[in-house]
Design an enzyme around this catalytic site. Structure first.
Site, PDB file in Angstrom:
ATOM      1  N   ASP A  86       1.097  -1.596  -0.062  1.00  0.00           N
ATOM      2  CA  ASP A  86       0.117  -0.383  -0.399  1.00  0.00           C
ATOM      3  C   ASP A  86       0.900   1.428  -0.066  1.00  0.00           C
ATOM      4  O   ASP A  86       1.904   0.760   0.087  1.00  0.00           O
ATOM      5  CB  ASP A  86      -0.631   0.133   0.916  1.00  0.00           C
ATOM      6  CG  ASP A  86      -1.612   1.057   1.323  1.00  0.00           C
ATOM      7  OD1 ASP A  86      -2.703   1.646   0.072  1.00  0.00           O
ATOM      8  OD2 ASP A  86      -1.610   2.077   2.479  1.00  0.00           O
ATOM      9  N   ASP A 103      -0.581   4.680   1.613  1.00  0.00           N
ATOM     10  CA  ASP A 103      -0.851   5.871   2.301  1.00  0.00           C
ATOM     11  C   ASP A 103      -1.135   5.205   2.862  1.00  0.00           C
ATOM     12  O   ASP A 103      -1.278   4.553   3.256  1.00  0.00           O
ATOM     13  CB  ASP A 103      -2.102   6.994   1.464  1.00  0.00           C
ATOM     14  CG  ASP A 103      -2.071   7.365   0.738  1.00  0.00           C
ATOM     15  OD1 ASP A 103      -1.481   8.330   0.302  1.00  0.00           O
ATOM     16  OD2 ASP A 103      -2.427   6.795  -0.783  1.00  0.00           O
TER      17      ASP A 103
END
Length: 219
Positions: A11, A13
């Site tokens: 991922d 963020d």
């Protein structure tokens, strides 16, 4: 347990880059502008999801509170300038660069599986040249992507592009939506715990981390 995955799916963020405070501040400012401040639980529930999906949820909250029935464009016209100004200076999460460089040194394939659209990713990663080491990327606006997180599509697509079975991948996430997506894809899931959130908030079987510096990879 083997400490050498066939691939690592990251991922972005709140996992590699510390962008979540900026995202939260931007959603809070936009919602408050229309008379509906968001609480901490609501802001946490937006983590890891695509901008389009977040905007739909925030619009519902505003309308349910008696506020205006906004279009997505009207809400984002307030939110986006705030977010872009903040995101351009978001720092890396502790241990993120070292982990990515370690994967590269060991020859472990990597892919980004993010809900952020390509233009937003470009803004966030521009101060971080090491992010270029992750060459395969699935963005939230990827034309081959079906549904956004919490659906497993982003991780399935990332694994497919790397030519690796999802079950042989380690997925790294920080949000509830992202963890659900990675588990749904069949990955071995590592969750970087957000501030104030315990491992009990996530399904059994995930590997909980307080920092990416805790990740160990065998040579």
């Amino acid at each position: 347990m083997p400490q050498r995955p066939a691939a690592c799916l990251f991922d972005l963020d709140g996992l590699l880059l510390d962008t979540e405070p900026a995202h939260a501040q931007a959603w809070q400012a936009a919602a408050s502008r229309f008379g509906r401040p968001l609480d901490d639980a609501e802001l946490l529930s937006l983590r890891g999801r695509r901008r389009h999906d977040c905007a739909g949820q925030v619009r519902q909250w505003i309308a349910a509170a008696g506020g205006p029935r906004l279009s997505e464009a009207e809400l984002l016209a307030v939110r986006q300038p705030i977010a872009e100004a903040l995101l351009a200076s978001a720092p890396a999460m502790p241990g993120a660069e070292a982990l990515v460089r370690r994967c590269r040194a060991l020859g472990i394939p990597m892919a980004l599986a993010t809900s952020s659209a390509r233009p937003a990713v470009a803004i966030k990663v521009s101060p971080h040249p090491w992010m270029a080491l992750i060459e395969e990327r699935v963005h939230g606006d990827d034309p081959e992507l079906g549904d956004g997180k919490p659906a497993p599509d982003a991780f399935l697509l990332a694994a497919r592009r790397l030519g690796v079975p999802p079950a042989a991948c380690w997925a790294f996430e920080d949000s509830s939506a992202g963890v659900t997506a990675a588990l749904g894809a069949g990955c071995r899931v590592h969750v970087l715990l957000p501030p104030g959130v315990s491992c009990r908030a996530y399904p059994e079987g995930v590997v909980c981390l307080n920092s990416l510096e805790e990740v160990r990879l065998d040579p």
